[in-house]
Design an enzyme around this catalytic site. Structure first.
Site, PDB file in Angstrom:
ATOM      1  N   HIS A   1       0.868  -1.190   0.000  1.00  0.00           N
ATOM      2  CA  HIS A   1       0.000   0.000   0.000  1.00  0.00           C
ATOM      3  C   HIS A   1       0.896   1.229   0.000  1.00  0.00           C
ATOM      4  O   HIS A   1       1.458   1.617   1.025  1.00  0.00           O
ATOM      5  CB  HIS A   1      -0.893   0.017   1.238  1.00  0.00           C
ATOM      6  CG  HIS A   1      -1.900   1.131   1.234  1.00  0.00           C
ATOM      7  ND1 HIS A   1      -3.193   0.952   1.656  1.00  0.00           N
ATOM      8  CD2 HIS A   1      -1.819   2.427   0.870  1.00  0.00           C
ATOM      9  CE1 HIS A   1      -3.868   2.091   1.556  1.00  0.00           C
ATOM     10  NE2 HIS A   1      -3.036   3.011   1.077  1.00  0.00           N
TER      11      HIS A   1
ATOM     12  N   HIS B   1       1.593   5.375  -1.702  1.00  0.00           N
ATOM     13  CA  HIS B   1       1.259   6.558  -2.484  1.00  0.00           C
ATOM     14  C   HIS B   1       2.559   7.165  -3.026  1.00  0.00           C
ATOM     15  O   HIS B   1       3.440   7.536  -2.250  1.00  0.00           O
ATOM     16  CB  HIS B   1       0.543   7.590  -1.622  1.00  0.00           C
ATOM     17  CG  HIS B   1      -0.773   7.115  -1.097  1.00  0.00           C
ATOM     18  ND1 HIS B   1      -1.966   7.314  -1.761  1.00  0.00           N
ATOM     19  CD2 HIS B   1      -1.086   6.450   0.040  1.00  0.00           C
ATOM     20  CE1 HIS B   1      -2.957   6.790  -1.057  1.00  0.00           C
ATOM     21  NE2 HIS B   1      -2.445   6.258   0.043  1.00  0.00           N
ATOM     22  N   LEU B   2       2.646   7.271  -4.340  1.00  0.00           N
ATOM     23  CA  LEU B   2       3.837   7.850  -4.973  1.00  0.00           C
ATOM     24  C   LEU B   2       3.575   9.227  -5.569  1.00  0.00           C
ATOM     25  O   LEU B   2       4.522   9.902  -5.983  1.00  0.00           O
ATOM     26  CB  LEU B   2       4.356   6.928  -6.076  1.00  0.00           C
ATOM     27  CG  LEU B   2       5.126   5.694  -5.629  1.00  0.00           C
ATOM     28  CD1 LEU B   2       5.543   4.861  -6.838  1.00  0.00           C
ATOM     29  CD2 LEU B   2       6.342   6.055  -4.790  1.00  0.00           C
TER      30      LEU B   2
ATOM     31  N   ASN C   1      -5.093   7.253  -6.424  1.00  0.00           N
ATOM     32  CA  ASN C   1      -5.848   8.479  -6.134  1.00  0.00           C
ATOM     33  C   ASN C   1      -5.065   9.738  -6.514  1.00  0.00           C
ATOM     34  O   ASN C   1      -4.772  10.603  -5.695  1.00  0.00           O
ATOM     35  CB  ASN C   1      -6.291   8.533  -4.673  1.00  0.00           C
ATOM     36  CG  ASN C   1      -5.141   8.473  -3.688  1.00  0.00           C
ATOM     37  OD1 ASN C   1      -4.103   7.873  -3.959  1.00  0.00           O
ATOM     38  ND2 ASN C   1      -5.317   9.093  -2.531  1.00  0.00           N
TER      39      ASN C   1
ATOM     40  N   LYS D   1      -9.029  -0.415  -6.247  1.00  0.00           N
ATOM     41  CA  LYS D   1      -9.130   0.231  -4.941  1.00  0.00           C
ATOM     42  C   LYS D   1     -10.493   0.877  -4.740  1.00  0.00           C
ATOM     43  O   LYS D   1     -10.954   1.665  -5.572  1.00  0.00           O
ATOM     44  CB  LYS D   1      -8.036   1.290  -4.794  1.00  0.00           C
ATOM     45  CG  LYS D   1      -8.024   2.031  -3.451  1.00  0.00           C
ATOM     46  CD  LYS D   1      -7.761   1.067  -2.283  1.00  0.00           C
ATOM     47  CE  LYS D   1      -7.823   1.790  -0.934  1.00  0.00           C
ATOM     48  NZ  LYS D   1      -6.551   2.467  -0.615  1.00  0.00           N
TER      49      LYS D   1
ATOM     50  N   HIS E   1     -10.601   0.929   1.442  1.00  0.00           N
ATOM     51  CA  HIS E   1     -10.383   1.908   2.502  1.00  0.00           C
ATOM     52  C   HIS E   1     -11.585   1.752   3.428  1.00  0.00           C
ATOM     53  O   HIS E   1     -12.689   2.196   3.110  1.00  0.00           O
ATOM     54  CB  HIS E   1     -10.301   3.320   1.929  1.00  0.00           C
ATOM     55  CG  HIS E   1     -10.058   4.369   2.976  1.00  0.00           C
ATOM     56  ND1 HIS E   1      -8.882   5.094   3.052  1.00  0.00           N
ATOM     57  CD2 HIS E   1     -10.821   4.800   4.018  1.00  0.00           C
ATOM     58  CE1 HIS E   1      -8.952   5.930   4.086  1.00  0.00           C
ATOM     59  NE2 HIS E   1     -10.125   5.767   4.685  1.00  0.00           N
TER      60      HIS E   1
ATOM     61  N   HIS F   1      -4.879  -0.803   5.708  1.00  0.00           N
ATOM     62  CA  HIS F   1      -4.460  -0.024   6.876  1.00  0.00           C
ATOM     63  C   HIS F   1      -5.453  -0.116   8.047  1.00  0.00           C
ATOM     64  O   HIS F   1      -5.995   0.884   8.498  1.00  0.00           O
ATOM     65  CB  HIS F   1      -4.191   1.441   6.511  1.00  0.00           C
ATOM     66  CG  HIS F   1      -5.234   2.106   5.645  1.00  0.00           C
ATOM     67  ND1 HIS F   1      -6.586   2.053   5.887  1.00  0.00           N
ATOM     68  CD2 HIS F   1      -5.088   2.877   4.528  1.00  0.00           C
ATOM     69  CE1 HIS F   1      -7.237   2.742   4.972  1.00  0.00           C
ATOM     70  NE2 HIS F   1      -6.344   3.247   4.131  1.00  0.00           N
TER      71      HIS F   1
ATOM     72  N   ASP G   1       1.217   2.582   3.589  1.00  0.00           N
ATOM     73  CA  ASP G   1       0.342   3.734   3.337  1.00  0.00           C
ATOM     74  C   ASP G   1       1.151   5.029   3.396  1.00  0.00           C
ATOM     75  O   ASP G   1       0.634   6.082   3.777  1.00  0.00           O
ATOM     76  CB  ASP G   1      -0.832   3.778   4.324  1.00  0.00           C
ATOM     77  CG  ASP G   1      -1.916   4.777   3.908  1.00  0.00           C
ATOM     78  OD1 ASP G   1      -1.968   5.127   2.720  1.00  0.00           O
ATOM     79  OD2 ASP G   1      -2.691   5.211   4.789  1.00  0.00           O
TER      80      ASP G   1
END
Length: 354
Positions: free
Chosen positions: A18, A20-21, A46, A108, A146, A184, A257
């Site tokens: 999990h 975020h880039l 996202n 997702k 989520h 998460h 996350d």
């Protein structure tokens, strides 16, 4: 197989399930931190606009690969595992295209308004997303959830527990063979649900939820860099997460996350939710497992159970952690801005070796 001594751990190279880039300059600033520790990562979709099609996911993958090369990461040493952002209008054909692409590994679910860039999220999962869910179940692609309700009448600390009742139970009843990752998790309720659920259900656990409770948000004043969604919970919930992560259950595995935001957007009148942990993720996890006297369980949690659930081979390379003091920097470059890592200024007892 891991080898451990008092001051060294050599484990199978882990994966981050999990991550975020972001994109653009932000992507270029952070991608190297993950690639230094992990062999693969599930990349969250996202962005603005969100990654809702296979074509967009493949284009995003190309941008990540260019950023990896620019960061000096050797070709083939890190693989981004792409995802699609589920919407009320995601079609079964799009799910099939994603499954056949060889590069998209999951879809997702963001309930609309649940977290950063989730305004395009799902408003009625079982009412509007059945074609996509049918296709996901048939092709064996995981749905990553989520797990929070977004009803404004629900206390923010209760949103995960109510998500189980309102969403997870009906979803599992309707789609018992669907692979679901409860992302998460933050509560005793979530840990117990995943532990006992029937069918292919798993969960990721972040380092911040293993190490901190909600008191950490207010020590010495408001601590915006401790603010994430789902929010930190009571100590009883933190302890339940540690017990789950160190239990040896294959249903729980690593997902940082890690969510970078520029310093000014965190230290703001309406600060963004997200903790940046990619810089020092494995050292944070090592701290949590050592505090629980469970360093022998870290390798399976970090390196084995995730690929097993996704049906992917375990990595064949290794990662070495050395018992060596590491002082977390106060900030790191982030394009034209700076980024504050989780627990900036604090010391960790473990450090990843190059």
């Amino acid at each position: 197989m891991s080898t451990q001594s008092f001051d060294t751990m050599v484990i199978t190279r882990p994966d981050d399930w999990h991550l975020h880039l972001r994109d653009g300059d932000a992507l270029a600033a952070v991608v190297g931190d993950t690639a230094r520790q992990f062999a693969r990562a599930i990349i969250m979709p996202n962005l603005k606009p969100p990654v809702t099609t296979t074509e967009q996911a493949l284009a995003y993958r190309e941008r990540i690969e260019r950023a990896l090369a620019a960061a000096g990461v050797s070709a083939g040493s890190f693989t981004p595992l792409m995802t699609l952002y589920l919407t009320d209008n995601t079609s079964a054909d799009e799910i099939r295209r994603a499954s056949e692409s060889g590069s998209v590994y999951a879809v997702k679910l963001y309930p609309a308004g649940a977290t950063t860039n989730s305004d395009a999220g799902v408003t009625d999962l079982l009412g509007k997303c059945r074609p996509a869910l049918d296709a996901l179940e048939k092709c064996g692609m995981p749905l990553l959830v989520h797990g929070e309700v977004t009803d404004p009448q629900v206390d923010v600390f209760d949103r995960e527990a109510l998500f189980i009742e309102r969403v997870m139970l009906p979803l599992r009843a309707a789609y018992p063979a669907l692979k679901v990752v409860f992302e998460h998790i933050t509560t005793k309720d979530g840990a117990e649900y995943v532990r006992d659920a029937e069918g292919p259900v798993a969960a990721t656990i972040t380092p911040q939820h293993l190490l901190y409770n909600r008191n950490s948000l207010f020590q010495g004043g408001m601590r915006p860099h401790m603010y994430c969604l789902p929010i930190l919970k009571r100590e009883v919930h933190r302890q339940a997460l540690v017990a789950a992560a160190t239990s040896g259950s294959k249903r729980f595995f690593l997902g940082t996350d890690s969510a970078p935001h520029a310093r000014g957007l965190k230290e703001h009148a309406c600060g963004c939710a997200g903790c940046y942990t990619a810089l020092h993720a494995m050292a944070l996890y090592a701290k949590a497992f050592e505090q629980a006297d469970a360093l022998d369980k870290l390798e399976a949690f970090a390196s084995h159970y995730g690929p097993d659930f996704y049906g992917l081979p375990r990595n064949t390379t290794t990662l070495t952690l050395k018992r060596q003091e590491y002082v977390i920097p106060d900030e790191v470059p982030y394009g034209a801005d700076t980024l504050v890592p989780l627990a900036a200024g604090e010391s960790l007892a473990w450090r990843v070796q190059a």
